[in-house]
Design an enzyme around this catalytic site. Structure first.
Site: not given
Length: 203
Positions: A78, A82, A116, A128-129, A193
């Site tokens: 991740k 990101h 976060k 949301c993931s 995404e």
């Protein structure tokens, strides 16, 4: 900070070149377990210094890397998916959004935690993931990809909101469409995404 970000499109990202362009991408989607918490590719570089330990741990999860036609071509942490330095070069991953409605058509919203790493404190949809690059959550064809994302949504609804799997059967998720988007969170982090939104009625 500018709200727009330019994605370099000089080189199309494919299964053949993704590992060369992004060394953190694993081109084998056969991975059946998550990397250990000592994964140096996630911890290296100091990008996560000073962040909440649980959020750092979540950055070790393995996202599904896609080409521009939404086909899986690899997997990466991740963190790798990101970082704006990768996003600006076109690195794209699979995601989902759940819109949970009650019997009166009221939408449950969630405020992201201050801890976060991406988009802290912002209000968002119910959940949301990302589906992970693990058995049961991947899929190349649309129908298989949707089923994998549904399983990921069930997992995350339990993790984030305490909604158990028996309360949200897979057949209650209604796939709407795919959305391809890019959004910077700050100068270092962001999202790029291919997302599948799912409305869900929760009586």
């Amino acid at each position: 900070m500018s709200a727009t970000t330019t994605v370099t499109e000089a080189v199309a990202i494919t299964a053949d070149n993704v590992a060369t362009l992004f060394p953190d991408v694993d081109i084998s989607l056969a991975r059946s377990i998550l990397p250990s918490s000592n994964d140096s590719s996630v911890r290296a570089g100091g990008d996560l210094d000073g962040y909440d330990e649980e959020q750092v741990r979540l950055m070790e999860e393995v996202c599904i890397v896609l080409d521009n036609d939404d086909r899986p071509i690899g997997s990466a942490s991740k963190k790798a998916c990101h970082l704006m330095t990768n996003i600006s070069r076109g690195l794209l991953h699979r995601a989902f959004s759940v819109f949970l409605f009650d019997s009166q058509n009221r939408l449950l919203l969630q405020q992201r935690a201050a801890e976060k790493i991406t988009f802290p404190d912002l209000w968002t949809n119910t959940c949301c993931s990302h589906p992970l690059g693990i058995a049961g959550e991947t899929g190349a064809e649309l129908s298989a990809a949707v089923e994998g994302v549904k399983r990921a949504a069930v997992r995350k609804l339990d993790q984030e909101l305490g909604i158990k799997a028996e309360q949200v059967p897979l057949d209650k998720f209604k796939f709407l469409t795919r959305i391809h988007y890019l959004a910077p969170s700050d100068g270092k982090w962001g999202e790029h995404e291919s997302e599948r939104p799912f409305p869900l009625c929760f009586p």
